[in-house]
Write a protein that holds these residues in place. Structure first.
Motif, PDB file in Angstrom:
ATOM      1  N   ARG A  73       0.837  -1.207   0.000  1.00 27.12           N
ATOM      2  CA  ARG A  73       0.000   0.000   0.000  1.00 27.12           C
ATOM      3  C   ARG A  73       0.872   1.258   0.000  1.00 27.12           C
ATOM      4  O   ARG A  73       0.679   2.169  -0.802  1.00 27.12           O
ATOM      5  N   THR A  77       1.347   3.956  -3.142  1.00 23.12           N
ATOM      6  CA  THR A  77       1.067   5.384  -2.958  1.00 23.12           C
ATOM      7  C   THR A  77       2.269   6.224  -3.383  1.00 23.12           C
ATOM      8  O   THR A  77       2.127   7.192  -4.129  1.00 23.12           O
ATOM      9  N   ASP A  81       2.273   8.673  -6.602  1.00 22.83           N
ATOM     10  CA  ASP A  81       2.525  10.100  -6.382  1.00 22.83           C
ATOM     11  C   ASP A  81       3.615  10.609  -7.325  1.00 22.83           C
ATOM     12  O   ASP A  81       3.497  11.685  -7.901  1.00 22.83           O
TER      13      ASP A  81
END
Length: 190
Positions: A73, A77, A81
């Motif tokens: 996770r 992310t 990003d």
């Protein structure tokens, strides 16, 4: 005369498009400090010129690697990003880089065995492994004990719809509108 009316309309309507930081800045302006659209455009440029989006090269994605104790996770992310900061990133390039950036494990093995064809497919597959990691961690077990686990199709409709949404379209729409606004302001201030 018509130009003055457009200035007034533009200055009255423009604040309704502002959000968060820009709205706070706008509300601190003294009353009657803006005489026309050109003054307003200049003030915005002076205040927010450094807020322009700075895009990165696609090669920066090579440097984003999953850490030894980093969850899927958190890695996803971080990777996404960085990917958002790459202008005009070809989805196939991001699929290639993310596969090579993962630690060896069941998810990376799954991707090597059957490369996803789309970002949507990658997200759907990764969500299953992320949920399994979360479940294992909540039970006190280490997330790396996922070897050999087979993920099956499923999930509720909300999760499926969220996975199927193409977030790159939303990002492009928002970034495009902001860039267009800055171009129009710059053109007006000439």
């Amino acid at each position: 005369m018509a130009h003055d009316v457009l200035d007034v309309v533009g200055c009255c309507l423009f604040p309704t498009t502002l959000k968060e930081v820009t709205l706070r800045w706008y509300s601190t302006l003294p009353p009657n400090s803006i005489n026309n659209w050109e003054d307003f455009a200049n003030q915005i440029l002076v205040r927010f010129a450094t807020s322009k989006a700075h895009y990165k090269s696609k090669h920066v994605l090579k440097t984003v690697k999953q850490g030894a104790n980093e969850t899927l996770r958190d890695f996803s992310t971080d990777f996404l990003d960085e990917a958002l900061l790459v202008k005009d990133l070809d989805p196939q390039v991001s699929l290639y880089f993310i596969t090579d950036s993962l630690l060896d494990g069941p998810f990376s093995t799954s991707l090597v065995k059957q490369r996803p064809k789309t970002i949507k497919e990658l997200r759907a597959r990764s969500e299953k492994f992320i949920n399994l990691e979360d479940y294992k961690r909540s039970r006190g077990g280490p997330s790396e004990k996922l070897a050999g686990v087979t993920m099956d199709e499923g999930g509720d409709d909300f999760s499926r719809k969220r996975r199927e949404m193409d977030w790159s379209v939303v990002r492009d729409l928002l970034v495009g509108r902001r860039d267009k606004l800055f171009r129009e302001i710059a053109k007006a201030s000439r």
